[in-house]
Scaffold this motif. Structure first.
Motif, PDB file in Angstrom:
ATOM      1  N   LEU A 120       0.823  -1.213   0.000  1.00 12.93           N
ATOM      2  CA  LEU A 120       0.000   0.000   0.000  1.00 12.93           C
ATOM      3  C   LEU A 120       0.860   1.267   0.000  1.00 12.93           C
ATOM      4  O   LEU A 120       0.609   2.216   0.743  1.00 12.93           O
ATOM      5  CB  LEU A 120      -0.945  -0.006   1.210  1.00 12.93           C
ATOM      6  CG  LEU A 120      -2.058  -1.044   1.169  1.00 12.93           C
ATOM      7  CD1 LEU A 120      -2.913  -0.969   2.425  1.00 12.93           C
ATOM      8  CD2 LEU A 120      -2.944  -0.838  -0.068  1.00 12.93           C
ATOM      9  N   THR A 121       1.883   1.279  -0.838  1.00 20.13           N
ATOM     10  CA  THR A 121       2.730   2.461  -0.960  1.00 20.13           C
ATOM     11  C   THR A 121       1.935   3.610  -1.564  1.00 20.13           C
ATOM     12  O   THR A 121       1.049   3.413  -2.397  1.00 20.13           O
ATOM     13  CB  THR A 121       3.964   2.167  -1.820  1.00 20.13           C
ATOM     14  OG1 THR A 121       3.538   1.609  -3.077  1.00 20.13           O
ATOM     15  CG2 THR A 121       4.891   1.189  -1.125  1.00 20.13           C
ATOM     16  N   ALA A 122       2.253   4.811  -1.115  1.00 23.47           N
ATOM     17  CA  ALA A 122       1.492   5.985  -1.540  1.00 23.47           C
ATOM     18  C   ALA A 122       2.328   7.230  -1.361  1.00 23.47           C
ATOM     19  O   ALA A 122       3.409   7.196  -0.749  1.00 23.47           O
ATOM     20  CB  ALA A 122       0.199   6.093  -0.718  1.00 23.47           C
ATOM     21  N   ARG A 145       6.604  10.595   0.526  1.00 19.88           N
ATOM     22  CA  ARG A 145       6.238   9.198   0.285  1.00 19.88           C
ATOM     23  C   ARG A 145       6.058   8.448   1.595  1.00 19.88           C
ATOM     24  O   ARG A 145       6.691   8.736   2.598  1.00 19.88           O
ATOM     25  CB  ARG A 145       7.287   8.504  -0.576  1.00 19.88           C
ATOM     26  CG  ARG A 145       7.374   9.049  -2.004  1.00 19.88           C
ATOM     27  CD  ARG A 145       8.047   8.045  -2.928  1.00 19.88           C
ATOM     28  NE  ARG A 145       7.268   6.827  -3.040  1.00 19.88           N
ATOM     29  CZ  ARG A 145       6.287   6.640  -3.930  1.00 19.88           C
ATOM     30  NH1 ARG A 145       5.986   7.582  -4.806  1.00 19.88           N
ATOM     31  NH2 ARG A 145       5.635   5.497  -3.966  1.00 19.88           N
ATOM     32  N   GLY A 146       5.177   7.455   1.550  1.00 16.66           N
ATOM     33  CA  GLY A 146       4.935   6.602   2.704  1.00 16.66           C
ATOM     34  C   GLY A 146       4.078   5.434   2.271  1.00 16.66           C
ATOM     35  O   GLY A 146       4.154   4.993   1.125  1.00 16.66           O
ATOM     36  N   ARG A 147       3.232   4.957   3.174  1.00 16.65           N
ATOM     37  CA  ARG A 147       2.297   3.899   2.821  1.00 16.65           C
ATOM     38  C   ARG A 147       1.077   3.994   3.723  1.00 16.65           C
ATOM     39  O   ARG A 147       1.112   4.627   4.791  1.00 16.65           O
ATOM     40  CB  ARG A 147       2.932   2.521   2.936  1.00 16.65           C
ATOM     41  CG  ARG A 147       3.185   2.048   4.355  1.00 16.65           C
ATOM     42  CD  ARG A 147       3.754   0.643   4.344  1.00 16.65           C
ATOM     43  NE  ARG A 147       3.895   0.113   5.706  1.00 16.65           N
ATOM     44  CZ  ARG A 147       4.396  -1.069   6.006  1.00 16.65           C
ATOM     45  NH1 ARG A 147       4.832  -1.847   5.029  1.00 16.65           N
ATOM     46  NH2 ARG A 147       4.477  -1.473   7.250  1.00 16.65           N
ATOM     47  N   LEU A 148      -0.002   3.363   3.277  1.00 15.90           N
ATOM     48  CA  LEU A 148      -1.221   3.358   4.076  1.00 15.90           C
ATOM     49  C   LEU A 148      -1.085   2.354   5.212  1.00 15.90           C
ATOM     50  O   LEU A 148      -0.423   1.326   5.075  1.00 15.90           O
ATOM     51  CB  LEU A 148      -2.429   2.981   3.219  1.00 15.90           C
ATOM     52  CG  LEU A 148      -2.736   3.850   1.995  1.00 15.90           C
ATOM     53  CD1 LEU A 148      -4.070   3.417   1.392  1.00 15.90           C
ATOM     54  CD2 LEU A 148      -2.775   5.320   2.363  1.00 15.90           C
ATOM     55  N   GLU A 165       1.451   6.475   6.802  1.00 17.42           N
ATOM     56  CA  GLU A 165       2.587   6.152   7.666  1.00 17.42           C
ATOM     57  C   GLU A 165       3.915   6.481   6.976  1.00 17.42           C
ATOM     58  O   GLU A 165       4.139   6.107   5.821  1.00 17.42           O
ATOM     59  CB  GLU A 165       2.552   4.670   8.038  1.00 17.42           C
ATOM     60  CG  GLU A 165       3.606   4.252   9.041  1.00 17.42           C
ATOM     61  CD  GLU A 165       3.494   2.776   9.370  1.00 17.42           C
ATOM     62  OE1 GLU A 165       2.808   2.446  10.359  1.00 17.42           O
ATOM     63  OE2 GLU A 165       4.060   1.945   8.619  1.00 17.42           O
ATOM     64  N   LEU A 166       4.772   7.178   7.693  1.00 16.11           N
ATOM     65  CA  LEU A 166       6.101   7.528   7.188  1.00 16.11           C
ATOM     66  C   LEU A 166       7.102   6.424   7.528  1.00 16.11           C
ATOM     67  O   LEU A 166       6.808   5.541   8.339  1.00 16.11           O
ATOM     68  CB  LEU A 166       6.541   8.856   7.794  1.00 16.11           C
ATOM     69  CG  LEU A 166       6.016  10.156   7.153  1.00 16.11           C
ATOM     70  CD1 LEU A 166       6.526  10.300   5.738  1.00 16.11           C
ATOM     71  CD2 LEU A 166       4.502  10.204   7.180  1.00 16.11           C
TER      72      LEU A 166
END
Length: 202
Positions: A120-122, A145-148, A165-166
């Motif tokens: 879930l990268t975002a 950049r981070g992810r859910l 989330e970082l």
């Protein structure tokens, strides 16, 4: 020195831009105000663009024309890789109601319920546009950049911050204002436009 109008009714965005401008000696004396603070009679611009830059441009141009002053606007959103960069420009109304943060989060998590968390990268993306009354304009982008994450954490944020989330394991909603401004997508875009403010307004 002149007045710069930020096309927003969000006091947090105004505070953030003022803090950044105050760090640039060449911009000492620049009067940074917002539509909400100084020009409440200006109607909100319909964000009919299909990209962040188009929407930011629409807002900046409208305010520059209405005030005959330099104007700056931003448009931003969450881009989830596995969803083809959606919700993107539709982030604020993903669930069908503009600004319904919890409904937007619930829908996004439901749409990705079967996706492993590690996929879930975002990224959060922001475009900031500076527009002058004579038609001159400059656009800059910023991202983080981070992810859910499936568990909502933190109270110092809005929108999708509690599920973004970082790499250090915290969500954006767990960052202090100062920490968030230092790394945020909008903070990065605002910092990128500062040299243009120096060049074009001094």
């Amino acid at each position: 020195m002149t007045r710069l109008v930020l096309a927003t009714r969000n006091p947090g965005k105004l505070r953030e831009l003022r803090q950044l401008v105050a760090q640039v000696p060449q911009l000492a004396g620049l009067d940074v105000v917002s539509v909400g603070e100084s020009y409440p009679q200006i109607e909100e611009t319909v964000e009919s663009g299909v990209t962040f830059e188009q929407n930011a441009t629409l807002k900046a141009r409208a305010v520059a024309q209405a005030t005959n002053l330099p104007a700056i606007a931003d448009d931003s959103g969450l881009c989830v890789d596995i969803l083809g960069d959606c919700p993107g420009v539709f982030s604020a109304l993903w669930s069908g109601t503009h600004g319904a943060d919890q409904a937007n989060i619930d829908l996004l998590l439901a749409q990705t319920i079967d996706v492993p968390v590690e996929q879930l990268t975002a990224r959060f993306v922001s475009c900031v546009v500076l527009a002058l009354p004579d038609g001159t304009q400059r656009a800059h982008f910023g991202e983080v950049r981070g992810r859910l994450t499936r568990d909502q954490r933190g109270t110092n944020g809005f929108g999708y911050d509690p599920i973004f989330e970082l790499p250090d394991g915290r969500t954006l909603a767990e960052f202090t204002d100062g920490e968030k401004n230092a790394i945020s997508h909008r903070g990065n875009a605002f910092r990128a436009v500062l040299p243009d403010l120096v060049t074009l307004l001094t």
